[in-house]
Design a protein around this motif. Structure first.
Motif, PDB file in Angstrom:
ATOM      1  N   LYS A   2       0.871  -1.339   0.063  1.00  0.00           N
ATOM      2  CA  LYS A   2      -0.055   0.034   0.013  1.00  0.00           C
ATOM      3  C   LYS A   2       0.998   1.301   0.124  1.00  0.00           C
ATOM      4  CE  LYS A   2      -1.890  -0.926   3.833  1.00  0.00           C
ATOM      5  NZ  LYS A   2      -2.935  -0.935   5.150  1.00  0.00           N
ATOM      6  N   THR A   3       0.504   2.283  -0.817  1.00  0.00           N
ATOM      7  CA  THR A   3       1.217   3.366  -0.974  1.00  0.00           C
ATOM      8  C   THR A   3       0.011   4.659  -0.948  1.00  0.00           C
ATOM      9  OG1 THR A   3       2.929   2.683  -2.045  1.00  0.00           O
ATOM     10  CG2 THR A   3       2.884   4.870  -2.198  1.00  0.00           C
ATOM     11  N   SER A   4       0.175   5.652   0.113  1.00  0.00           N
ATOM     12  CA  SER A   4      -0.554   6.798  -0.013  1.00  0.00           C
ATOM     13  C   SER A   4      -0.338   7.639  -0.950  1.00  0.00           C
ATOM     14  CB  SER A   4      -0.676   7.472   1.470  1.00  0.00           C
ATOM     15  OG  SER A   4      -1.258   6.608   2.608  1.00  0.00           O
ATOM     16  N   ILE A   5      -1.228   8.128  -1.840  1.00  0.00           N
ATOM     17  CA  ILE A   5      -0.801   9.091  -2.920  1.00  0.00           C
ATOM     18  C   ILE A   5      -1.884  10.317  -2.982  1.00  0.00           C
ATOM     19  CG2 ILE A   5       0.411   7.425  -4.448  1.00  0.00           C
ATOM     20  CD1 ILE A   5      -2.307   7.468  -6.120  1.00  0.00           C
ATOM     21  N   LEU A  18      -2.861   3.536  -3.030  1.00  0.00           N
ATOM     22  CA  LEU A  18      -2.637   2.819  -4.194  1.00  0.00           C
ATOM     23  C   LEU A  18      -2.205   1.123  -3.664  1.00  0.00           C
ATOM     24  CD1 LEU A  18      -2.360   3.126  -7.347  1.00  0.00           C
ATOM     25  CD2 LEU A  18       0.349   3.286  -6.929  1.00  0.00           C
ATOM     26  N   ILE A  19      -2.665   0.431  -4.170  1.00  0.00           N
ATOM     27  CA  ILE A  19      -2.430  -0.911  -3.583  1.00  0.00           C
ATOM     28  C   ILE A  19      -2.074  -1.834  -4.756  1.00  0.00           C
ATOM     29  CG2 ILE A  19      -3.382  -3.044  -2.265  1.00  0.00           C
ATOM     30  CD1 ILE A  19      -5.453  -1.115  -1.392  1.00  0.00           C
ATOM     31  N   LYS A  20      -0.784  -2.554  -4.633  1.00  0.00           N
ATOM     32  CA  LYS A  20      -0.070  -3.547  -5.644  1.00  0.00           C
ATOM     33  C   LYS A  20       0.047  -4.874  -5.314  1.00  0.00           C
ATOM     34  CE  LYS A  20       2.173   0.143  -8.195  1.00  0.00           C
ATOM     35  NZ  LYS A  20       3.695   0.792  -8.746  1.00  0.00           N
ATOM     36  N   PRO A  21       0.058  -5.729  -5.891  1.00  0.00           N
ATOM     37  CA  PRO A  21       0.355  -7.183  -5.667  1.00  0.00           C
ATOM     38  C   PRO A  21       1.682  -7.358  -4.653  1.00  0.00           C
ATOM     39  CG  PRO A  21       0.036  -6.892  -7.796  1.00  0.00           C
ATOM     40  CD  PRO A  21       0.107  -5.589  -7.458  1.00  0.00           C
ATOM     41  N   GLN A  22       1.633  -8.360  -3.687  1.00  0.00           N
ATOM     42  CA  GLN A  22       2.706  -8.510  -2.855  1.00  0.00           C
ATOM     43  C   GLN A  22       3.633  -9.621  -3.646  1.00  0.00           C
ATOM     44  OE1 GLN A  22       1.614  -8.312   1.640  1.00  0.00           O
ATOM     45  NE2 GLN A  22      -0.336  -8.657   0.587  1.00  0.00           N
ATOM     46  N   GLY A  48      -9.015  -4.289  -0.950  1.00  0.00           N
ATOM     47  CA  GLY A  48      -8.220  -3.799  -2.203  1.00  0.00           C
ATOM     48  C   GLY A  48      -6.865  -4.771  -2.409  1.00  0.00           C
ATOM     49  N   GLN A  49      -6.510  -4.967  -1.230  1.00  0.00           N
ATOM     50  CA  GLN A  49      -5.512  -6.102  -1.397  1.00  0.00           C
ATOM     51  C   GLN A  49      -5.695  -7.314  -1.786  1.00  0.00           C
ATOM     52  OE1 GLN A  49      -1.933  -5.018  -0.296  1.00  0.00           O
ATOM     53  NE2 GLN A  49      -1.784  -6.465  -1.809  1.00  0.00           N
ATOM     54  N   ARG A  50      -6.767  -7.908  -1.522  1.00  0.00           N
ATOM     55  CA  ARG A  50      -7.395  -9.178  -1.969  1.00  0.00           C
ATOM     56  C   ARG A  50      -7.535  -9.152  -3.516  1.00  0.00           C
ATOM     57  NH1 ARG A  50     -10.659 -12.805   1.154  1.00  0.00           N
ATOM     58  NH2 ARG A  50     -10.823 -13.712  -0.637  1.00  0.00           N
ATOM     59  N   VAL A  51      -7.831  -7.860  -3.990  1.00  0.00           N
ATOM     60  CA  VAL A  51      -7.936  -7.744  -5.403  1.00  0.00           C
ATOM     61  C   VAL A  51      -6.834  -7.695  -6.109  1.00  0.00           C
ATOM     62  CG1 VAL A  51      -9.057  -6.341  -7.272  1.00  0.00           C
ATOM     63  CG2 VAL A  51     -10.280  -6.969  -5.257  1.00  0.00           C
ATOM     64  N   ALA A  52      -5.840  -7.015  -5.496  1.00  0.00           N
ATOM     65  CA  ALA A  52      -4.501  -6.527  -5.899  1.00  0.00           C
ATOM     66  C   ALA A  52      -3.612  -7.990  -6.126  1.00  0.00           C
ATOM     67  CB  ALA A  52      -3.722  -5.551  -5.160  1.00  0.00           C
ATOM     68  N   ASP A  53      -3.886  -8.812  -5.189  1.00  0.00           N
ATOM     69  CA  ASP A  53      -2.930 -10.073  -5.096  1.00  0.00           C
ATOM     70  C   ASP A  53      -3.470 -10.965  -6.283  1.00  0.00           C
ATOM     71  OD1 ASP A  53      -1.312  -9.054  -3.178  1.00  0.00           O
ATOM     72  OD2 ASP A  53      -2.256 -10.007  -1.578  1.00  0.00           O
ATOM     73  N   GLY A  55      -3.675 -10.059  -9.022  1.00  0.00           N
ATOM     74  CA  GLY A  55      -2.999  -9.468 -10.310  1.00  0.00           C
ATOM     75  C   GLY A  55      -3.504  -8.002 -10.756  1.00  0.00           C
ATOM     76  N   TYR A  56      -3.865  -6.999 -10.097  1.00  0.00           N
ATOM     77  CA  TYR A  56      -4.105  -5.958 -10.309  1.00  0.00           C
ATOM     78  C   TYR A  56      -3.456  -4.697  -9.576  1.00  0.00           C
ATOM     79  CZ  TYR A  56      -7.547  -8.961 -12.432  1.00  0.00           C
ATOM     80  OH  TYR A  56      -8.183 -10.003 -12.932  1.00  0.00           O
ATOM     81  N   ILE A  57      -3.409  -3.545 -10.265  1.00  0.00           N
ATOM     82  CA  ILE A  57      -3.229  -2.460  -9.259  1.00  0.00           C
ATOM     83  C   ILE A  57      -4.366  -1.771  -8.997  1.00  0.00           C
ATOM     84  CG2 ILE A  57      -2.116  -0.073  -9.266  1.00  0.00           C
ATOM     85  CD1 ILE A  57      -0.420  -1.165 -11.985  1.00  0.00           C
ATOM     86  N   VAL A  58      -4.668  -1.652  -7.867  1.00  0.00           N
ATOM     87  CA  VAL A  58      -5.997  -1.180  -7.054  1.00  0.00           C
ATOM     88  C   VAL A  58      -5.754   0.408  -6.464  1.00  0.00           C
ATOM     89  CG1 VAL A  58      -7.933  -1.547  -5.517  1.00  0.00           C
ATOM     90  CG2 VAL A  58      -6.595  -3.556  -6.577  1.00  0.00           C
TER      91      VAL A  58
END
Length: 243
Positions: A2-5, A18-22, A48-53, A55-58
């Motif tokens: 996770k990154t705050s933007i 902004l949440i990216k896959p781990q 959001g992390q569930r979705v990102a993991d 394979g998406y940028i959330v």
């Protein structure tokens, strides 16, 4: 991850997570997660992390950014307290479908800048459900999959009701409906289905019997784990097949 933007919009600066896959390769597809009435918080970031993991940028943006500082709200008690209920309802009324739709151009650009150069998905919860559908109608060249879960007033009498935009939607649409939900009664469900059929929208509307409004979100008092897992399965299948 996770990154705050901060996102510059036509009306100011919206905070977003902004949440990216781990781990793994950087994805090209992005997803906008349109919040419920209680605002961005850890429960939505976990979702959001569930979705990102997968394979998406959330992106989880603050749709209430025009209101300035607010909250945080406890999703279990906020509507039971008159002061917090009044504040939330006021921000909801002030944050129209049209304003969120205009903001969505900046949300899409933020995802693109982070590497989401492919198709985009949108998912919304509660008030976010209608906003996700409206965004799909207004940005059909980028948004190719959209889902609403316990979304309210998706086919109301209001001029900005999302169902009125059905003929502009090119995305595949999934609508998960709470078994009993005063914000989306059976007559609206029928009206939405008719609008989608007339508009030629590839869609599915599914009724989650026994689930109440807000069942998908883990910090809600009526959260249902089995129902939420079912929603994740439907959502990730939609994105896998379309993005």
């Amino acid at each position: 991850m996770k990154t705050s933007i901060q996102i510059m919009t036509a009306d100011g600066t919206a905070a977003a997570m902004l949440i990216k896959p781990q781990g793994g390769a950087a994805p090209r597809a992005g997803v906008i997660l349109y919040m419920d009435a209680f605002g961005p918080r850890e429960a939505l970031y976990w979702m959001g992390q569930r979705v990102a993991d997968a394979g998406y940028i959330v992106l989880v943006p603050d749709l209430f950014y025009r209101a300035g500082s607010y909250g945080p709200f406890d999703a279990k008690t906020a509507f039971a307290q008159e002061d917090s209920k009044a504040q939330i309802m006021g921000m909801m009324r002030a944050t129209s479908q049209n304003l969120t739709s205009r903001d969505s151009a900046a949300f899409i650009q933020a995802l693109t800048s982070e590497g989401a150069t492919g198709d985009i998905g949108a998912v919304g919860y509660c008030m976010g459900g209608g906003r996700a559908i409206t965004a799909a109608a207004n940005y059909p060249d980028r948004i190719k999959a959209v889902a609403s879960f316990h979304g309210g007033n998706l086919a109301s009498e209001a001029e900005d009701s999302p169902h009125r935009l059905a003929d502009r939607i090119k995305a595949r649409v999934y609508v998960g409906v709470a078994g009993v939900d005063n914000s989306f009664p059976p007559e609206q469900s029928a009206r939405l289905a008719e609008a989608f059929r007339i508009g030629g929208v590839d869609h599915a509307i599914e009724n989650y019997i026994g689930m109440a409004h807000g069942w998908t979100v883990p910090d809600h008092s009526i959260y249902d784990e089995a129902g939420s897992e079912r929603h994740f399965k439907r959502l990730l299948t939609l994105f896998e097949e379309t993005l």
